[in-house]
Design a protein around this motif. Structure first.
Motif, short mmCIF file in Angstrom:
data_model
loop_
_atom_site.label_atom_id
_atom_site.label_comp_id
_atom_site.label_asym_id
_atom_site.label_seq_id
_atom_site.Cartn_x
_atom_site.Cartn_y
_atom_site.Cartn_z
N PRO A 1 0.83 -1.21 0.00
CA PRO A 1 0.00 0.00 0.00
C PRO A 1 0.86 1.26 0.00
CG PRO A 1 0.08 -0.94 2.19
CD PRO A 1 0.81 -1.91 1.29
N PHE B 1 0.22 3.75 5.19
CA PHE B 1 -0.89 2.82 5.40
C PHE B 1 -0.36 1.42 5.68
CE2 PHE B 1 -2.65 6.21 2.80
CZ PHE B 1 -3.81 6.54 3.50
N GLU B 2 -0.99 0.73 6.61
CA GLU B 2 -0.59 -0.63 6.97
C GLU B 2 -1.08 -1.66 5.95
OE1 GLU B 2 1.33 -1.76 9.61
OE2 GLU B 2 1.80 0.37 9.80
N SER B 3 -2.19 -1.37 5.27
CA SER B 3 -2.78 -2.32 4.32
C SER B 3 -3.46 -1.57 3.19
CB SER B 3 -3.82 -3.21 5.03
OG SER B 3 -4.97 -2.43 5.38
N TRP B 4 -3.72 -2.29 2.10
CA TRP B 4 -4.47 -1.69 1.01
C TRP B 4 -5.90 -1.37 1.45
CZ3 TRP B 4 -3.27 0.85 -3.06
CH2 TRP B 4 -2.04 0.64 -3.67
N ASP B 5 -6.50 -2.22 2.28
CA ASP B 5 -7.85 -1.97 2.73
C ASP B 5 -7.93 -0.63 3.48
OD1 ASP B 5 -10.29 -3.22 2.27
OD2 ASP B 5 -10.42 -3.96 4.33
N GLU B 6 -6.93 -0.38 4.33
CA GLU B 6 -6.87 0.88 5.07
C GLU B 6 -6.70 2.05 4.10
OE1 GLU B 6 -3.63 3.05 7.92
OE2 GLU B 6 -3.95 0.91 8.27
N ALA B 7 -5.82 1.91 3.11
CA ALA B 7 -5.59 2.99 2.14
C ALA B 7 -6.84 3.25 1.31
CB ALA B 7 -4.42 2.63 1.23
N GLU C 1 -9.94 2.55 2.04
CA GLU C 1 -10.97 3.14 2.91
C GLU C 1 -10.74 4.65 3.03
OE1 GLU C 1 -14.22 3.47 5.41
OE2 GLU C 1 -13.56 1.58 4.48
N ALA C 2 -9.48 5.05 3.26
CA ALA C 2 -9.15 6.47 3.38
C ALA C 2 -9.40 7.23 2.08
CB ALA C 2 -7.69 6.63 3.81
N ARG D 1 -12.81 -2.63 -4.22
CA ARG D 1 -11.45 -2.75 -3.67
C ARG D 1 -10.62 -3.86 -4.30
NH1 ARG D 1 -12.72 -1.06 2.58
NH2 ARG D 1 -13.57 0.97 1.98
#
Length: 145
Positions: free
Chosen positions: A32, A36-42, A44-45, A53
């Motif tokens: 990511p 960001f720790e993960s793609w999901d977090e990125a 989401e932001a 996704r």
């Protein structure tokens, strides 16, 4: 001037196909963005809805020398034989029976990870050292050579 090349795959499941090719080539799935720790977090932001996704993924050569492979979701399935395909060098420096044994071992490994075996072509010196044709989990043909 030489240019960088990215190879793009149209597919139904970018994350799964990226994982297959990362394993097949010894690449890594692109991480990511910074912070960001993960793609999901990125994502989401960035406001990307959950159903979008898995629209894209990419894999990178960890040494930075090979091309980036990019996987993008498309609505239509594969319709015909590839006009361009990847040759995966799975037996560098080997010839004859040793070469074909190395190709067979790699073919078995990739089949266990979702590839489909399409054919084996025996060595025909001086121009053809032999190769095996496979398809990735979404049907894209490639050669082990």
């Amino acid at each position: 001037m030489a240019r960088d090349v990215q190879i793009t795959f149209d597919c139904a499941d970018p994350a799964a196909l990226a994982a297959f090719w990362a394993d097949a080539l010894g690449y890594r799935v692109q991480g990511p963005p910074s912070g960001f720790e993960s793609w999901d977090e990125a994502l989401e932001a960035m406001g990307v809805p959950p159903e979008r996704r898995n629209d894209a993924s990419a894999v990178l050569d960890p040494e930075g020398t090979g091309p980036r492979l990019f996987f993008q979701r498309v609505p239509e399935g594969k319709r015909a034989k590839n006009r361009v395909h990847l040759d995966v060098r799975a037996a560098p420096g080997l010839t004859g029976d040793a070469r074909m044994a190395a190709l067979e071992a790699e073919a078995e490994r990739l089949v266990s990870r979702g590839a489909t075996r399409l054919g084996r072509f025996e060595p025909a010196p001086p121009l053809d050292a032999g190769h095996i044709v496979l398809a990735d989990p979404e049907g894209n043909e490639f050669c082990l050579d």
